[in-house]
Design an enzyme around this catalytic site. Sequence first.
Site, PDB file in Angstrom:
ATOM      1  CE  LYS A  41      20.387  25.488  17.063  1.00 47.76           C
ATOM      2  NZ  LYS A  41      18.964  25.354  17.359  1.00 47.76           N
ATOM      3  CE  LYS A  44      15.994  31.970  14.828  1.00 47.41           C
ATOM      4  NZ  LYS A  44      15.499  30.981  15.765  1.00 47.41           N
TER       5      LYS A  44
END
Lengths: 308, 308
Positions: free
Chosen positions: B250, B182
């Site tokens: 983030k 990811k």
Amino acid sequence: MVSDKNENSGAGMRIGLIGLGIMGKPMAENLLKAGFALTVYNRTRARAEQLQRKGAQVAASPKELASDSDVIITMVGNSPDVRSVILGADGVIEGARVGTVVIDMSTIAPGAAREIAAALGVGGVQMLDAPVSGGEKGALEGTLSIMVGGDATVLERVRPVLMAVGKTITHIGASGMGQVCKLANQIAVGLNNLAMSEALVFAMKAGADTAKVLQALQGGAANSWALQVLGPKILQRDFAPGFMVSLQQKDLRLVMEEAEDLRLPLPGTALTHELYRAVQNHGWESEGNHALVKALEIMGDLEVKCSE
Amino acid sequence: MVSDKNENSGAGMRIGLIGLGIMGKPMAENLLKAGFALTVYNRTRARAEQLQRKGAQVAASPKELASDSDVIITMVGNSPDVRSVILGADGVIEGARVGTVVIDMSTIAPGAAREIAAALGVGGVQMLDAPVSGGEKGALEGTLSIMVGGDATVLERVRPVLMAVGKTITHIGASGMGQVCKLANQIAVGLNNLAMSEALVFAMKAGADTAKVLQALQGGAANSWALQVLGPKILQRDFAPGFMVSLQQKDLRLVMEEAEDLRLPLPGTALTHELYRAVQNHGWESEGNHALVKALEIMGDLEVKCSE
């Protein structure tokens, strides 16, 4: 009555092509296949003679080529090369007539394209800048994407010629805008390469199965032409050029020069240009532009390979 | 005799889902549509009650949810949030039994994923890290790309559950490797956005028709998901979020932290992270991640728009 189709079929147009390099040679072959009468010129005459055996005429100079042609395509190196074959001694400008169309398909500075177009325009010769994307593969298959700057009605006249070498032909705007579009294209190509390179070195360094990571990334919002076409080559350590590092660098240098004139900061493109410099320093100038990953590998002390 | 299909249909599995945000809510709805018995928990109870009207049970705590579920999905914020709902007071770990499977679909640090998996493993609870790509659109349509780390046989057991919320499910490797994949994905997403942004501001600043440039770039080696999906939104000045700047940041922060642990230089990702910081400073935190172009626009003193 002649149909619209025949009126714009390009039949009878005599084409001249200058520059028989990695791109020009297959383009010449596609023009011959499409049935155009073709005259070629190349600095190294031997390459022109290969085309002669396939039916092309060989000219002794750009001037001679121009006097035998209705449409002249140039596919040479950088701005000075284009200037030289068109405006130099024995150049196209000396042989071209009123109504001749010059199509420069090299990638050069937008300002240079505008200047050359203006110089030709004085003698009634019209010029399009029509750089291409798609690399050697696109040239061989006749599927190049062609970005055109210049007069739209001139483009319509020569469209059948461009259709013989490319698939997507987009009129971007006035003279020079084809080159602007090509440089925008090269910005994205370079940074998409960096995106792929950093993603793969990260996965490798973290110990992941890079083949599976590549597959997952191709399935979502990270996907790109680079990930699809060049990603598998990186895993196989196949750095044969589709598009050479040296040419990518030439184009990024044109981008940075143009950006300086425009007073436009392009921090990502500047970084990419610097990282390709590292690739060049290691002797990988003639590899494909996905060799950018090697700059990241050197910094990270690793090598991205397929897990199997 | 029960067919293979039924054996792995997930029938009878009771699912618990923690976190009903922009992603978790549509995932819950897709699980209900697929016929699963579903219990939900959300910090803000009102969002859970919306799901109750569609047939879900509402639990008072992650612990209570865990005691009613065979498979528990967490879709919350960052590493501390996941740690808290799983390992904290009244957490999943207090209600889960031997054989319960926890699937964390949040994006968190690979090391945190491994630690939480190890803590659960002590009590015989198995965990997969299964972050997703595809954004709110993918969650709504049930077409998320899911990158899985952990035991492959556990993945096979819960595959029917994941199939209810996603389309492409890739087993990347051991625990933590879903998160590694990811983060690699987010590296490419960020830099592909930068590629698009610099190409468009360059075309705009040079006076080109950006709609035509975008079209030409989509047709060749510059193409990417970003150019296809986000490029047109930029020209229309539509910055509604598919994936918010704050979340992109983030994730890039997680990338940079992991890269520091790995001692891996990622100059392009670092640059992208800094440019997004400028976007945040101007108050565009909740816009889509293609608002990156605005950082380039500010530097170049322009605004990319469609020519018409």
